[in-house]
Motif scaffolding. Sequence first.
Motif, PDB file in Angstrom:
ATOM      1  N   HIS A 181       0.862  -1.187   0.000  1.00 42.01           N
ATOM      2  CA  HIS A 181       0.000   0.000   0.000  1.00 42.01           C
ATOM      3  C   HIS A 181       0.894   1.231   0.000  1.00 42.01           C
ATOM      4  N   ASP A 194       2.897  -3.624   5.989  1.00 47.24           N
ATOM      5  CA  ASP A 194       2.762  -3.627   7.454  1.00 47.24           C
ATOM      6  C   ASP A 194       3.109  -5.013   7.977  1.00 47.24           C
ATOM      7  N   HIS A 273       2.453  -2.907  14.645  1.00 46.21           N
ATOM      8  CA  HIS A 273       3.199  -3.287  13.435  1.00 46.21           C
ATOM      9  C   HIS A 273       4.249  -2.241  13.136  1.00 46.21           C
ATOM     10  N   HIS A 275       5.304  -0.010   9.895  1.00 48.79           N
ATOM     11  CA  HIS A 275       4.926   0.432   8.540  1.00 48.79           C
ATOM     12  C   HIS A 275       6.270   0.636   7.846  1.00 48.79           C
ATOM     13  N   TYR A 304      -3.315  -2.728   0.365  1.00 47.29           N
ATOM     14  CA  TYR A 304      -3.244  -3.614   1.550  1.00 47.29           C
ATOM     15  C   TYR A 304      -3.563  -5.086   1.240  1.00 47.29           C
TER      16      TYR A 304
HETATM   17 ZN   LIG Z   1       1.285   0.654   6.542  1.00 42.63          ZN
END
Ligand SMILES: [Zn+2]
Length: 329
Positions: A181, A194, A273, A275, A304
């Motif tokens: 993403h 992620d 998470h 990123h 995503y």
């Molecule tokens: Zn992300």
Amino acid sequence: MRLRGRFRIAAAMSALILSVPIGPASAADPGAGTGQGSAVQPQRGLEAAVAAAVVGRSGTTAAALSARQQQTQVNVQRRNGPWAFGTSVITVAKGDHTAPEGWLFIAKEVNGEWTIGLEGSQPFADLVAQSPDALVGQAEKQTFVNHARNAAKSAESAMAPTGLSLPYPVGDSWAIIGGPHGWSGQPRPWSSIDLNKTFGSGAYQVLAAQSGRAYDMCRNGGHIRIVHDNGWTTEYYHLARELRPNGTPVRMGDYLGMTSTRIPCGGSAGSNHVHFGLKQGGSFVPLAGKTIGGWTYFEGSRAYSGGARRGGTTVGVRGMLRNFGPNAQ
Ligand SMILES: [Zn+2]
């Protein structure tokens, strides 16, 4: 001639005397590469000049930013005489499914005017080359030179292998919390993914994907950028218990911080998470077709939803990615 010369000397003397009370302030400025050194008090003129450059670079206006509850944050990390170096970030609104974008900057003051070079531009390269080693050390200068040269080379050859590891220990398997993403969610290029070892509340160590120089992007931490000599740049956001680097050299596998839901420069995170974003030189590029940690990424029909492939194995969202290290094909 003689009179003018004498006048010049007199003027220089008075300037010298006048400058004495303010002189020690610049002498006390910390040098470059001090790593964990405290932030330097910014000057209003410098901050305004960097903010204007960043707004221009982002292709927006100050009014448009404030309408979206976004702000320009200027973090002066080093001063040396008329020179300054630091990071600047456009923060995003809390809860917004976007992430802060930022740039390293270098600045030089001449007669009260600041010249600004933002990362990835020719003025940045030129000013870094001209700057004193006390501002940008020789080894750090060399990283910027290598980075620019190798970014251009890899862009020409469109090679898939990045020479990057995934941001966790080689041999470990982490879950894809969200497939490719944008750094700011939906908008392309889909440069980011992620990752966390488990779903939910577990917090795990995020590691440098390759050697390079690390920079602290947000005033309150949580966002680290690594400029790699091999021409790639990696980004790490939502970090907790993180380093606060200032051009600090890192090696592949060095600790950066823990996965979390922190949003020190705005945005959102539903569960712990990192990123993790990819840039070639100074620009975000699609993960699709690139190989990191032995996996080659693909996009889904929407942001995503994509994943990664290795040999005959395909891993999608909620699947586990074993980190095969930087050089696995
Ligand atoms: Zn992300």
